[in-house]
Scaffold this motif. Structure first.
Motif, PDB file in Angstrom:
ATOM      1  N   ASP A  53       0.833  -1.199   0.000  1.00 38.91           N
ATOM      2  CA  ASP A  53       0.000   0.000   0.000  1.00 38.91           C
ATOM      3  C   ASP A  53       0.871   1.253   0.000  1.00 38.91           C
ATOM      4  OD1 ASP A  53       0.844   0.566   2.615  1.00 38.91           O
ATOM      5  OD2 ASP A  53      -1.016  -0.115   3.544  1.00 38.91           O
ATOM      6  N   ALA A  54       0.223   2.414   0.019  1.00 42.77           N
ATOM      7  CA  ALA A  54       0.945   3.676  -0.131  1.00 42.77           C
ATOM      8  C   ALA A  54       1.806   4.025   1.072  1.00 42.77           C
ATOM      9  CB  ALA A  54      -0.053   4.812  -0.397  1.00 42.77           C
ATOM     10  N   ASP A  55       1.629   3.312   2.186  1.00 40.06           N
ATOM     11  CA  ASP A  55       2.447   3.537   3.375  1.00 40.06           C
ATOM     12  C   ASP A  55       3.584   2.530   3.500  1.00 40.06           C
ATOM     13  OD1 ASP A  55       0.856   5.736   4.332  1.00 40.06           O
ATOM     14  OD2 ASP A  55      -0.663   4.260   4.903  1.00 40.06           O
ATOM     15  N   GLY A  56       3.776   1.717   2.466  1.00 39.29           N
ATOM     16  CA  GLY A  56       4.854   0.747   2.478  1.00 39.29           C
ATOM     17  C   GLY A  56       4.521  -0.557   3.173  1.00 39.29           C
ATOM     18  N   ALA A  57       3.280  -0.744   3.585  1.00 37.63           N
ATOM     19  CA  ALA A  57       2.880  -1.986   4.252  1.00 37.63           C
ATOM     20  C   ALA A  57       2.601  -3.071   3.214  1.00 37.63           C
ATOM     21  CB  ALA A  57       1.642  -1.756   5.108  1.00 37.63           C
ATOM     22  N   ILE A  58       3.084  -4.274   3.482  1.00 35.68           N
ATOM     23  CA  ILE A  58       2.861  -5.409   2.583  1.00 35.68           C
ATOM     24  C   ILE A  58       1.526  -6.054   2.933  1.00 35.68           C
ATOM     25  CG2 ILE A  58       3.740  -7.636   1.800  1.00 35.68           C
ATOM     26  CD1 ILE A  58       6.549  -6.651   2.658  1.00 35.68           C
ATOM     27  N   LEU A  59       0.591  -5.998   1.998  1.00 35.20           N
ATOM     28  CA  LEU A  59      -0.732  -6.572   2.230  1.00 35.20           C
ATOM     29  C   LEU A  59      -0.725  -8.085   2.026  1.00 35.20           C
ATOM     30  CD1 LEU A  59      -2.864  -3.865   0.376  1.00 35.20           C
ATOM     31  CD2 LEU A  59      -2.093  -3.901   2.764  1.00 35.20           C
ATOM     32  N   ASP A 344       6.523   0.894  -4.720  1.00 35.53           N
ATOM     33  CA  ASP A 344       6.323   2.323  -4.487  1.00 35.53           C
ATOM     34  C   ASP A 344       6.726   3.137  -5.710  1.00 35.53           C
ATOM     35  OD1 ASP A 344       5.414   4.104  -2.280  1.00 35.53           O
ATOM     36  OD2 ASP A 344       7.361   5.051  -2.628  1.00 35.53           O
ATOM     37  N   LEU A 345       7.800   2.750  -6.380  1.00 35.42           N
ATOM     38  CA  LEU A 345       8.181   3.442  -7.612  1.00 35.42           C
ATOM     39  C   LEU A 345       7.138   3.223  -8.703  1.00 35.42           C
ATOM     40  CD1 LEU A 345      11.995   2.664  -7.594  1.00 35.42           C
ATOM     41  CD2 LEU A 345      10.979   4.942  -7.530  1.00 35.42           C
TER      42      LEU A 345
END
Length: 373
Positions: A53-59, A344-345
């Protein structure tokens, strides 16, 4: 193809018939600025993919072995596509980012050369974008890892950051003012092939005395095996641990024994760390960053490695005592950094795609209005 998720082994095998993600309904890119994206980390032994997600958390993440027929670019593309499709069944994926162990051109579209795969000027971005029907971004895996550490990990708050990845060899990346510096041709950051010992150990790149021949996982294992093969008294502990099978000596085993207090293993990590500090001092002289982040598998040795590196850095730093010193920190995101950074990139690519799509829609609406007059 065996596939594993972070919560365990996957039971049933997925159908091998590939289909495109574009046939599935999804939210409009125009109204989803913080969309989930997929990051993929490709190495010589494994391919790992995750929704981030946009906060760097791996779903969710899945992984599989790099196929035995990986000498065929098409087979690896099939594997990547399969992983993305598997994740897209449960997540609304809007873009895919790929971190590849190899040289990627400045446009981030072609893999110029990959040491573990038969990619030579491979147009990976366009091939996968055509199959997945979403924007695709391709970059060097050290660049994607550095981006992740700058955004979410040990490099947060640094305006000039250098990341060094210690694994089988040495990779690296440079970030300045929130941008990855890839060089004119896209292949900046190959720090491992700086020459530090003229006429030294032969490197697979063809030269002698490269930095990674003195500070890397390969260097660590080489030195331990040489001592064991010579039946050195200081190596008796590790020889006993592997039952005399010198080929079973690995970097993680050396680190484990060092933590238990084995004198030889502690000394080997100190030597690797000292060479690491010498190289970092050279990079500081050339680039003058505010901080260094040390990642890769060898960094798991923590202060057994990074402590000696800091000491050697201070001893060899040009102008020591009369200039600010860059910080040296261990990476925080571990082996998932490359995957998180690639995702993220890719989100940035999705945003540009969204803006371009918006402009196309606006132009079309203007033409429609002009045609009704």
């Amino acid at each position: 193809m065996s596939m594993y998720r972070d919560r365990g082994h996957r039971g049933s095998a997925r159908a091998t018939v590939l289909r495109t993600v574009g046939t599935r309904e999804r939210r409009s890119l125009l109204t989803a600025p913080r969309v989930p994206t997929v990051g993929i980390d490709i190495g010589g032994t494994k391919v790992m993919a995750g929704v981030v997600d946009a906060d760097g958390a791996i779903l969710e993440k899945v992984r599989t072995e790099t196929p035995d027929k990986s000498k065929s670019p098409r087979v690896v593309e099939d594997t990547i596509t399969e992983l993305v499709l598997d994740l897209s069944d449960r997540h609304d994926v809007h873009a895919v980012g790929i971190g590849a162990a190899g040289w990627v051109d400045a446009d981030r579209s072609k893999v110029l050369f990959a040491p573990h795969l038969n990619w030579r000027n491979e147009p990976l971005r366009d091939r996968l974008a055509g199959r997945l029907a979403v924007p695709v971004m391709v970059d060097n895996d050290a660049n994607t890892a550095a981006w992740a550490e700058w955004r979410f990990g040990a490099g947060r708050g640094q305006d000039h950051l250098v990341m060094i990845t210690l694994g089988t060899g040495i990779g690296g990346a440079i970030l300045e003012d929130g941008a990855v510096k890839r060089g004119k041709y896209g292949v900046a950051g190959e720090f491992g092939h700086m020459q530090v010992v003229p006429g030294g150990h032969r490197c697979p790149c063809g030269n002698r005395g490269c930095w990674e021949q003195y500070s890397s996982g390969n260097a660590l294992v080489r030195e331990a095996r040489e001592l064991a093969a010579a039946d050195s008294p200081v190596a008796y502990n590790i020889i006993e641990r592997v039952g005399g099978r010198i080929g079973d000596i690995t970097g993680p085993l050396i680190t484990e024994l060092a933590r238990e207090g084995d004198a030889m293993c502690v000394e080997l990590l100190q030597e690797i760390g000292q060479w690491l500090g010498v190289g970092i001092a050279n990079l500081a002289a050339a680039l003058d960053p505010s901080g260094f982040v040390i990642g890769g598998g060898v960094s798991a040795a923590d202060d057994l490695l990074i402590g000696p590196a800091r000491d050697a850095f201070r001893r060899h730093l040009t102008g020591r005592g009369y200039r600010p010193e860059a910080t040296i920190a261990k990476a925080q995101l571990g082996p998932e950094a490359g995957m998180v950074g690639a995702a993220d990139l890719a989100r940035l690519v999705a945003r540009r795609f969204r803006r371009a799509n918006r402009r196309r829609v606006e132009r079309y609406e203007r033409y429609e209005r002009a045609g009704r007059r």
